[in-house]
Write a protein that holds these residues in place. Structure first.
Motif, PDB file in Angstrom:
ATOM      1  N   LEU A 166       1.048  15.570   1.032  1.00 16.30           N
ATOM      2  CA  LEU A 166       1.057  14.654   2.082  1.00 16.30           C
ATOM      3  C   LEU A 166      -0.293  13.943   2.423  1.00 16.30           C
ATOM      4  O   LEU A 166      -0.755  12.713   2.793  1.00 16.30           O
ATOM      5  N   ASN A 167      -1.510  14.957   2.434  1.00 21.84           N
ATOM      6  CA  ASN A 167      -2.724  14.624   2.540  1.00 21.84           C
ATOM      7  C   ASN A 167      -3.294  13.654   1.400  1.00 21.84           C
ATOM      8  O   ASN A 167      -3.847  12.687   1.472  1.00 21.84           O
ATOM      9  N   ALA A 168      -2.768  14.006   0.123  1.00 19.56           N
ATOM     10  CA  ALA A 168      -2.984  13.255  -0.937  1.00 19.56           C
ATOM     11  C   ALA A 168      -2.518  11.871  -0.734  1.00 19.56           C
ATOM     12  O   ALA A 168      -3.068  10.725  -1.117  1.00 19.56           O
ATOM     13  N   SER A 169      -1.304  11.588  -0.388  1.00 20.23           N
ATOM     14  CA  SER A 169      -0.543  10.296  -0.172  1.00 20.23           C
ATOM     15  C   SER A 169      -1.358   9.572   0.739  1.00 20.23           C
ATOM     16  O   SER A 169      -1.416   8.376   0.469  1.00 20.23           O
ATOM     17  N   ILE A 196       2.469   9.591 -11.025  1.00 17.84           N
ATOM     18  CA  ILE A 196       1.179   9.981 -11.538  1.00 17.84           C
ATOM     19  C   ILE A 196       0.632  11.185 -11.517  1.00 17.84           C
ATOM     20  O   ILE A 196       0.531  12.131 -11.875  1.00 17.84           O
ATOM     21  N   TYR A 197       0.119  11.262 -10.089  1.00 15.81           N
ATOM     22  CA  TYR A 197      -0.674  12.617  -9.792  1.00 15.81           C
ATOM     23  C   TYR A 197       0.236  13.930  -9.732  1.00 15.81           C
ATOM     24  O   TYR A 197      -0.048  14.845 -10.292  1.00 15.81           O
ATOM     25  N   LYS A 198       1.460  14.017  -9.167  1.00 19.37           N
ATOM     26  CA  LYS A 198       2.161  14.974  -9.070  1.00 19.37           C
ATOM     27  C   LYS A 198       3.050  15.515 -10.336  1.00 19.37           C
ATOM     28  O   LYS A 198       3.039  16.544 -10.601  1.00 19.37           O
ATOM     29  N   ARG A 199       3.347  14.151 -11.071  1.00 18.10           N
ATOM     30  CA  ARG A 199       3.877  14.608 -12.380  1.00 18.10           C
ATOM     31  C   ARG A 199       3.034  15.274 -13.372  1.00 18.10           C
ATOM     32  O   ARG A 199       3.155  15.949 -14.286  1.00 18.10           O
ATOM     33  N   LEU A 236       0.808  -1.154  -0.056  1.00 16.03           N
ATOM     34  CA  LEU A 236       0.163  -0.058   0.144  1.00 16.03           C
ATOM     35  C   LEU A 236       0.886   1.266   0.067  1.00 16.03           C
ATOM     36  O   LEU A 236       0.701   2.133  -0.590  1.00 16.03           O
ATOM     37  N   ASN A 237       1.980   1.331   1.076  1.00 12.46           N
ATOM     38  CA  ASN A 237       2.725   2.489   0.665  1.00 12.46           C
ATOM     39  C   ASN A 237       3.597   2.691  -0.572  1.00 12.46           C
ATOM     40  O   ASN A 237       3.495   3.561  -0.978  1.00 12.46           O
ATOM     41  N   ALA A 238       3.875   1.563  -1.058  1.00  9.87           N
ATOM     42  CA  ALA A 238       4.492   1.445  -2.482  1.00  9.87           C
ATOM     43  C   ALA A 238       3.589   2.255  -3.517  1.00  9.87           C
ATOM     44  O   ALA A 238       3.619   3.081  -4.575  1.00  9.87           O
ATOM     45  N   LEU A 239       2.270   1.472  -3.614  1.00  5.12           N
ATOM     46  CA  LEU A 239       1.222   1.866  -4.320  1.00  5.12           C
ATOM     47  C   LEU A 239       0.887   3.612  -4.267  1.00  5.12           C
ATOM     48  O   LEU A 239       1.090   4.191  -5.500  1.00  5.12           O
ATOM     49  N   ALA A 240       0.904   4.120  -3.094  1.00  9.25           N
ATOM     50  CA  ALA A 240       0.827   5.241  -2.870  1.00  9.25           C
ATOM     51  C   ALA A 240       1.857   6.285  -3.133  1.00  9.25           C
ATOM     52  O   ALA A 240       1.558   7.333  -4.009  1.00  9.25           O
ATOM     53  N   SER A 241       2.961   5.765  -2.992  1.00  9.54           N
ATOM     54  CA  SER A 241       4.129   6.508  -3.364  1.00  9.54           C
ATOM     55  C   SER A 241       4.191   6.822  -4.926  1.00  9.54           C
ATOM     56  O   SER A 241       4.328   7.751  -5.427  1.00  9.54           O
ATOM     57  N   THR A 242       3.877   5.748  -5.593  1.00 11.84           N
ATOM     58  CA  THR A 242       4.036   5.429  -7.240  1.00 11.84           C
ATOM     59  C   THR A 242       2.962   6.335  -7.539  1.00 11.84           C
ATOM     60  O   THR A 242       3.060   7.230  -8.689  1.00 11.84           O
TER      61      THR A 242
END
Length: 567
Positions: A454-457, A439-442, A428-434
Motif C-alpha cells: 500500500l505504501n509502495a503504491s 514489476i515491483y511485486k512480481r 497516475l493510478n494506472a501507472l502505479a498499479s502496473t
C-alpha cells in the motif's frame, strides 16, 4: 479574468480536491487502493471511463479542429460502440474471473513472465509520456492566452492531482471524476448555448447550421475509402475500432476503471454506457467549433489565434508583409459576412437561384481566406522558423476569453482544469498499479506485507506524478494536441492489442511465438512512423495484424514446439 471568474475557478477545483481526499480517506490495503474494493456501480464506472478519455486536449483541440477542418474527426469514434460490445462479451468476464489487478497480469497466466513484462513496459513508456501531455496541453494554452506562467500552471495541475490520487487511490479517481464530468458537461453546454446567443439577432441556430453546412464545417461522414485520409468512415470503423479495442481492453488507465465494478454486469453496463454516450458528446463538442466558425463570420476573426506568436511576427522584419496578409484576410471576412447575410435573406424570400449564387460566392471567399492564411503562416515561419504555426488549440479558448461573460470564463477554465485532472489521475493510478503489480511485486519484492505494498503504491503514484510534471515542464512543441496524444497511443496500442487477441482467441499459440511477433510488430510500427506517411489510425490495425500473422506463421514453422504457456 475577473474576480468572479477566479471565485468560480478556485471554488470548483478546491471542492473537487477536498471532496476526493475526504470521501476516500483510509485505504487499508492494496485491494482497496488499486481496485476500490470492487464496490463501484455502472454509472460511476461509465462516467469514470468517459472522464479518463476526455482530457483537456479534447475540449481545447476538438472545437478548433471543427473550426478549421469541419466535424469529420467525429468518425474517429465510430468504431467505439462496436468495441464496447466486444469487450463486454469477451474481456470483462475473463478479467473478473481471474481477479486481476492489471490487464498484463492475465498475460503471464496465458503466456509467460517476459510477455507480461514487455506489454507492461510498453504501456508504462507510452502512458508515462501521455500523463505529461495531459498536464502540459492546458498549461500551454492558458499560459499563452492569459499570460500565466506555464511552469506554475503545470505545477498547480500536477500537485492537485497528486494530492487526492495518492490519498485515495482508485476510489478517489472514480469519485472525483463524477463531479469533474458534471463540471465539464455544464461548461460545454453553457458555451454551446452562448455561441448561438451571441450571433446577430437575425441569425438563429438553424441559420448558423445552414452556413456551417455550406462552408464544409458539418462534414460528419465521408464514405470514400481512402487509406491516405486520416478521417473517414472506414478509418473510423476499422482503425478507430482497433484503437478502441486496445485502449479500453488493454490500457490499464481504462481497464482499472471497470475492474472496480461490483460485478461483471456493472462493469459491462459501464462500458456500454460509454459506447452510447461518447459519439453524441464528441459530436456536440465539434458542433461548438463549427458554430464558433460561423460566429467569426459575423465578427472580426483573428488571422492567427496564437496572439503571442502573431505579435512577435508583427514586430519582426517581415511584420509589414504579415500586416498586408491580415488586411486582405479582414477584407475577405467582410465579403463572407455579406454573402452569408445575403444567403439567409434569399432563403427567407424563397429565392433559390439567388441563394445558390450567394452560397457559391461564400464558398469561394472561404477558399480565398484559407489561401491567405496559408500565406500568413509562411510569413510567420520566415519570422521564426521554429514557431508552431498550428493555432487550432487556441481557437476555442480565444472565443471564451473574449466573448463569454464573467463567471462563465472561470467555469470554462475550470472545465479545462477538471478534464486535465481527471485524465491525469487515471493515468497516475494506472501507472502505479502496473508498476507495483507487474514489476515491483512480481520481480523485486514478492512476499512483503499488505501495508508495504500500500505504501509502495502511494510512493509510485507520487513518482509518476512528479515524472509527468517534469515532462510537462520540459515539453515544447506538440502540434495539434489531440492528434499528438492519439499518435503516441497508436505507436504501441496495435502491438499490445495483437498480443491480447492471440491470448484470447488463438489458444494453440504459445509464449515464444507471441513474444517474437510482438517485437517484430513494434519495430515495423516505429519504421512506419518515422519513414512513411501512413495515417496514425492505421498503425493500430497494422500492429495487431502483424502480431496475429507472425505468431501464426511461427507456430506453423514450429509445429512440434515444446514451448508451453503457463496456462
Amino acid at each position: 479574468m475577473k474576480t468572479l471568474d477566479w471565485i468560480v475557478l478556485i471554488g470548483t477545483l478546491s471542492f473537487i480536491v477536498i471532496y476526493g481526499v475526504w470521501k476516500t480517506r483510509g485505504s487499508k490495503n492494496i485491494e482497496g487502493y488499486l481496485k476500490g474494493d470492487n464496490t463501484m456501480k455502472w454509472w460511476t464506472i461509465g462516467l469514470s471511463i468517459m472522464a479518463t478519455q476526455a482530457s483537456a486536449i479534447t475540449f481545447l483541440s476538438a472545437p478548433g479542429q471543427a473550426y478549421d477542418d469541419g466535424m469529420r474527426f467525429v468518425q474517429f469514434y465510430f468504431g467505439l460502440p462496436i468495441a464496447m460490445v466486444i469487450l463486454s462479451i469477451t474481456v470483462v468476464p475473463i478479467y473478473h474471473k481471474l481477479k486481476v489487478y492489471t490487464a498484463y497480469e492475465y498475460l503471464e497466466n496465458r503466456f509467460d513472465l517476459k510477455t507480461r513484462v514487455l506489454t507492461a513496459i510498453l504501456f508504462l513508456t507510452q502512458r508515462g509520456l501521455a500523463a505529461g501531455f495531459t498536464i502540459f496541453a492546458p498549461s500551454l494554452i492558458l499560459s499563452t492566452l492569459l499570460g500565466w506562467n506555464i511552469y506554475y500552471t503545470n505545477l498547480v495541475i500536477g500537485l492537485m492531482v497528486i494530492i487526492y490520487t495518492v490519498s485515495g487511490g482508485t476510489k478517489a479517481v472514480a469519485q472525483t471524476q463524477k463531479y469533474q464530468m458534471g463540471v465539464i458537461l455544464l461548461g460545454m453546454v453553457a458555451a454551446g448555448i452562448l455561441v448561438v446567443k451571441l450571433m446577430p439577432e437575425n441569425v438563429g441556430f438553424v441559420d448558423a447550421l445552414e452556413i456551417a453546412g455550406k462552408t464544409g464545417r458539418l462534414n460528419v461522414v465521408d464514405l470514400e475509402f481512402d487509406p491516405t485520409s486520416k478521417y473517414n468512415i472506414w478509418s473510423g470503423l476499422i482503425g478507430g475500432g482497433f484503437l478502441a479495442l486496445s485502449y479500453f481492453g488493454t490500457d490499464q488507465s481504462q481497464v482499472a476503471r471497470y475492474l472496480t465494478g461490483s460485478s461483471i454486469g456493472q462493469s459491462r453496463l459501464g462500458l456500454l454506457f460509454n459506447g452510447i454516450i461518447k459519439i453524441p458528446m464528441q459530436f456536440f463538442i465539434l458542433l461548438i467549433g463549427a458554430l464558433v466558425y460561423v460566429f467569426y463570420i459575423f465578427q472580426p476573426a483573428p488571422l492567427f489565434f496564437n496572439n503571442v506568436i502573431e505579435e512577435r511576427t508583427i514586430q519582426s522584419e517581415v511584420g509589414a508583409e504579415y500586416l498586408d496578409k491580415k488586411e486582405r484576410y479582414d477584407n475577405i471576412n467582410t465579403e463572407k459576412r455579406q454573402y452569408a447575410i445575403g444567403y439567409l435573406e434569399a432563403l427567407d424570400e424563397g429565392n433559390d437561384l439567388e441563394a445558390k449564387k450567394k452560397v457559391q460566392a461564400l464558398q469561394q471567399a472561404d477558399k480565398k481566406s484559407k489561401a491567405v492564411k496559408k500565406e500568413a503562416l509562411s510569413v510567420i515561419e520566415k519570422a521564426d522558423p521554429n514557431a508552431d504555426t498550428n493555432d487550432t488549440n487556441f481557437i476555442f479558448l480565444t472565443f471564451v476569453i473574449n466573448y463569454l461573460p464573467a463567471g462563465l470564463v472561470g467555469l470554462i477554465i475550470a472545465v479545462i482544469f477538471s478534464a486535465s485532472m481527471s485524465s491525469t489521475s487515471s493515468e497516475l493510478n494506472a501507472l502505479a498499479s502496473t508498476t507495483i503489480v507487474d514489476i515491483y511485486k512480481r520481480l523485486y519484492k514478492k512476499n512483503a506485507s499488505e501495508r508495504h505494498y500500500l505504501n509502495a503504491s502511494k510512493v509510485f503514484t507520487m513518482f509518476w506524478g512528479v515524472y509527468a510534471i517534469l515532462f510537462a515542464m520540459y515539453a515544447n512543441r506538440l502540434g495539434t494536441l489531440i492528434e499528438a496524444v492519439n499518435k503516441l497511443g497508436s505507436l504501441v496500442y496495435g502491438t499490445i492489442l495483437g498480443v491480447f487477441l492471440v491470448a484470447f482467441y488463438m489458444k494453440n499459440i504459445k509464449a515464444r511465438e507471441t513474444f517474437i511477433a510482438a517485437i517484430i510488430s513494434e519495430s515495423i510500427i516505429l519504421l512506419c512512423f518515422f519513414f512513411t506517411d501512413i495515417p496514425f489510425l492505421w498503425y493500430n490495425v497494422i500492429g495487431s495484424l502483424i502480431v496475429l500473422i507472425v505468431a501464426y506463421l511461427l507456430k506453423i514453422l514450429r509445429p512440434d514446439s515444446n514451448i508451453t504457456s503457463n496456462n
